[in-house]
Scaffold this motif. Structure first.
Motif, short mmCIF file in Angstrom:
data_model
loop_
_atom_site.label_atom_id
_atom_site.label_comp_id
_atom_site.label_asym_id
_atom_site.label_seq_id
_atom_site.Cartn_x
_atom_site.Cartn_y
_atom_site.Cartn_z
N SER A 10 0.83 -1.20 0.00
CA SER A 10 0.00 0.00 0.00
C SER A 10 0.86 1.25 0.00
CB SER A 10 -0.91 0.01 1.23
OG SER A 10 -0.14 0.26 2.39
N PRO A 11 0.31 2.38 -0.47
CA PRO A 11 1.04 3.65 -0.42
C PRO A 11 1.46 4.03 1.00
CG PRO A 11 -0.85 3.83 -1.87
CD PRO A 11 -0.95 2.50 -1.20
N SER A 410 -6.37 4.23 1.65
CA SER A 410 -5.24 4.47 0.75
C SER A 410 -5.48 3.96 -0.66
CB SER A 410 -3.98 3.81 1.32
OG SER A 410 -4.17 2.41 1.45
N VAL A 411 -6.52 3.14 -0.85
CA VAL A 411 -6.78 2.53 -2.16
C VAL A 411 -7.44 3.55 -3.09
CG1 VAL A 411 -8.07 0.73 -3.38
CG2 VAL A 411 -6.99 0.22 -1.17
N PRO A 412 -6.90 3.79 -4.28
CA PRO A 412 -7.60 4.63 -5.26
C PRO A 412 -8.96 4.02 -5.58
CG PRO A 412 -5.33 4.21 -5.95
CD PRO A 412 -5.60 3.30 -4.79
N ASP A 444 -6.64 8.41 -4.53
CA ASP A 444 -7.36 9.22 -5.51
C ASP A 444 -8.78 8.72 -5.69
OD1 ASP A 444 -5.15 10.77 -5.86
OD2 ASP A 444 -4.48 9.80 -7.71
N LEU A 445 -9.67 9.63 -6.10
CA LEU A 445 -11.10 9.31 -6.24
C LEU A 445 -11.61 9.85 -7.57
CD1 LEU A 445 -13.45 8.02 -4.69
CD2 LEU A 445 -13.90 10.25 -3.65
N ALA A 509 -6.36 0.57 -8.10
CA ALA A 509 -7.69 1.14 -7.85
C ALA A 509 -8.75 0.05 -7.73
CB ALA A 509 -8.06 2.11 -8.96
N ALA A 510 -9.74 0.32 -6.88
CA ALA A 510 -10.94 -0.50 -6.80
C ALA A 510 -12.05 0.17 -7.60
CB ALA A 510 -11.37 -0.67 -5.34
N ILE A 511 -13.00 -0.63 -8.08
CA ILE A 511 -14.11 -0.12 -8.89
C ILE A 511 -15.42 -0.47 -8.20
CG2 ILE A 511 -15.29 -0.23 -11.11
CD1 ILE A 511 -12.62 -0.98 -12.39
#
Length: 551
Positions: A10-11, A410-412, A444-445, A509-511
């Motif tokens: 993770s970041p 932390s997950v985009p 990010d979002l 990123a997650a969707i």
């Protein structure tokens, strides 16, 4: 065996490791300055050893915290499980099957039966071959599809030839007869288990739209099969009173259906908590004019007192809260006869995505008034959007929906939706915004959203623009389908930004998709598969990086 997603750093882990390396570098730079008596009160040697010990302990704790990952479902590990224990497994898209599985496991435990509660994808082929007793609670989503989180089980286990002669099972298939493929995934599981020589403990039980009679049948069969000392009565989950605090028509002048922003305030002092992605179950009430029309047809006084479940109420109230009877079957019956003979069933709760977070201090929904081709309206949407008065009590229950809970901060995150699906997405955006305001860093979002026209259907426009200016939303793309000659929907926008999509997914990123099950959701899925490939999309489903709340 179920494939595990590749380990991702993770970041936050990278950032902390970088900080430690920089500190070590600074220490080395200052090392030449420490020759000789660098401090007149240099600490004794034993304190140096204590300091080193504390430093080692700190590094160890940091390493442990970096590696630890929270389990987003309340499931139990199967490693070293008691083979005599009953395995209760769930396949749940909206959290309902998961909740029923929890109730089933708790019911068995209260009867002294050892139980393991697990998600279906946690079970592998070897565990099934070892035999034992299995209770399955399986929802069907879409047109006969399995819930998203079960993808690895469907891919790796279901359909294979396995010797399950030592396995006994009971199965609750959950669905909605409004869909053509009613309980299809439950039937698919049942057929496969029987084909592999597994032995049914009792006949498959179907549940249509949370039918309480079918749920009680399941509880009765479970209690009878496992001979629990006391058979529990299956009661519908308890609703809490909320007050209709505000109602705003969001899209006046729109060519589409009327959409309302519903604000509910909790009555009482007990706080309510929920997570982004959870579901609000609303208990509807029939419109007063519909009840008055029925009473006139029956020739009955709405104020007549009837007794139901040992409590007195007016016939008008009983009808307003019940599935309405056929008038021809009620002619000639008195008020109590209607209540007794027809055994009126309460109106079933309707599910809505929650558009707020607990920190807001209120429960917010986005509801489109449903109007059929014959002009009749949906009971609950009509109740919430037009019939209920401000300050009137609305019965609501909040249901956990782990399948749409947020990823780590932390997950985009890519949020995709249309129409009233903005409700579920708004909850996630608010969660990220509140986290940033409290000083926590977030990934990010990106919001991709679709509606009819910018002039009338840009729901929460000022909020979205504010989140952009604050840096909560890093990217926003809106598709207004009626604002140009060519119809452009959110899936078309997603396809247009294929390179950006690949880049975001490559960065971890997650969707999350929320909105229409017909049209939008399957076409978004098709774009994802065309852009990323079936293998990547399937891996994202299996690891929980691709989640859907569609209806």
């Amino acid at each position: 065996m179920t494939d595990k997603p590749p380990l991702k750093i993770s970041p936050a882990t990278i950032g902390n490791a970088t900080a430690l390396l920089l500190l070590a570098g600074v220490m080395l730079l200052f090392l030449p300055l420490t020759k000789g008596n660098w401090w007149i009160a240099s600490p004794p040697q034993e304190r140096w050893w204590i300091a080193c010990g504390v430093l080692i302990l700190y590094i160890g704790l940091c390493r442990w915290s970096f590696r630890k990952r929270p389990n987003r479902r309340t499931s139990e590990s199967l490693s070293g499980r008691d083979r005599e224990a009953v395995l209760v497994a769930y396949a749940s898209q909206s959290g309902f099957a998961y909740e029923l599985a929890e109730q089933t496991a708790n019911s068995l435990r209260s009867g002294g039966i050892a139980t393991h509660l697990v998600a279906l994808e946690q079970i592998n082929r070897q565990q099934l071959e070892e035999g034992g007793r299995l209770l399955l609670l399986a929802s069907t989503t879409g047109e006969g599809d399995p819930p998203d989180h079960t993808h690895s089980f469907v891919r790796d286990v279901l359909g294979d030839s396995v010797d399950l002669a030592s396995l006994e099972f009971g199965l609750l298939a959950i669905g909605d007869r409004a869909y053509e493929q009613f309980c299809a995934f439950g039937h698919r599981l049942n057929q496969w288990l029987c084909d592999q020589n597994a032995q049914p403990l009792f006949d498959l039980i179907e549940v249509d739209n949370a039918d309480p009679v079918a749920l009680q049948q399941w509880q009765t069969q479970v209690s009878k099969t496992f001979q629990t000392t006391k058979q529990a009565t299956w009661h519908p989950a308890h609703c809490e009173p909320w007050e209709l605090a505000n109602r705003t028509h969001l899209n006046p002048g729109s060519p589409g259906g009327r959409v309302y922003h519903i604000v509910l305030q909790r009555r009482g002092n007990e706080p309510q908590t929920w997570q982004p992605g959870d579901i609000a179950e609303v208990t509807p009430v029939h419109a007063p004019q519909r009840i008055e029309g029925l009473l006139q047809q029956l020739g009955e006084d709405g104020q007549a007192t009837v007794v139901h479940n040992g409590q007195e109420c007016s016939l008008r109230t009983r009808l307003a809260e019940s599935e309405l009877p056929d008038v021809t079957e009620c002619r000639g019956l008195k008020a109590q006869g209607i209540a007794d003979r027809l055994q009126l069933q309460p109106l079933k709760n309707r599910d809505y995505s929650i558009a707020s977070i607990p920190a807001d201090g209120r429960l917010e929904l986005v509801v489109r008034k449903f109007v059929r081709s014959d002009g009749s309206t949906g009971v609950c949407s009509d109740w919430l959007c037009e019939q209920a008065n401000l300050q009137q009590t609305i019965q609501v229950r909040i249901r956990s929906n782990p399948s749409f809970h947020p990823p780590e901060l932390s997950v985009p995150l890519i949020l995709i939706g249309n129409g009233t699906g903005i409700a579920g997405l708004r909850g996630h955006i608010k969660h990220r915004s509140a986290s940033q305001q409290s000083g926590r860093s977030t990934g990010d979002l990106w919001l991709l959203f679709g509606e009819r026209s910018a002039a009338h259907d840009f729901h929460f426009k000022s909020e979205i623009e504010k989140w952009q200016n604050q840096g909560v939303l890093d990217r926003v793309d809106i598709a207004f389908s009626r604002d140009q000659e060519e119809r452009i929907y959110v899936q078309h926008k997603l396809s247009r930004f294929a390179n950006e999509l690949k880049s975001w997914v490559a960065s971890g990123a997650a969707i999350y998709v929320c909105g229409s099950q017909q049209g939008m959701a399957p076409e978004v899925d098709q774009v994802l598969r065309e852009t990323l490939g079936d293998g990547e999309v399937d891996r994202m489903l299996a690891s929980g990086r691709y989640r859907r709340d569609v209806y």
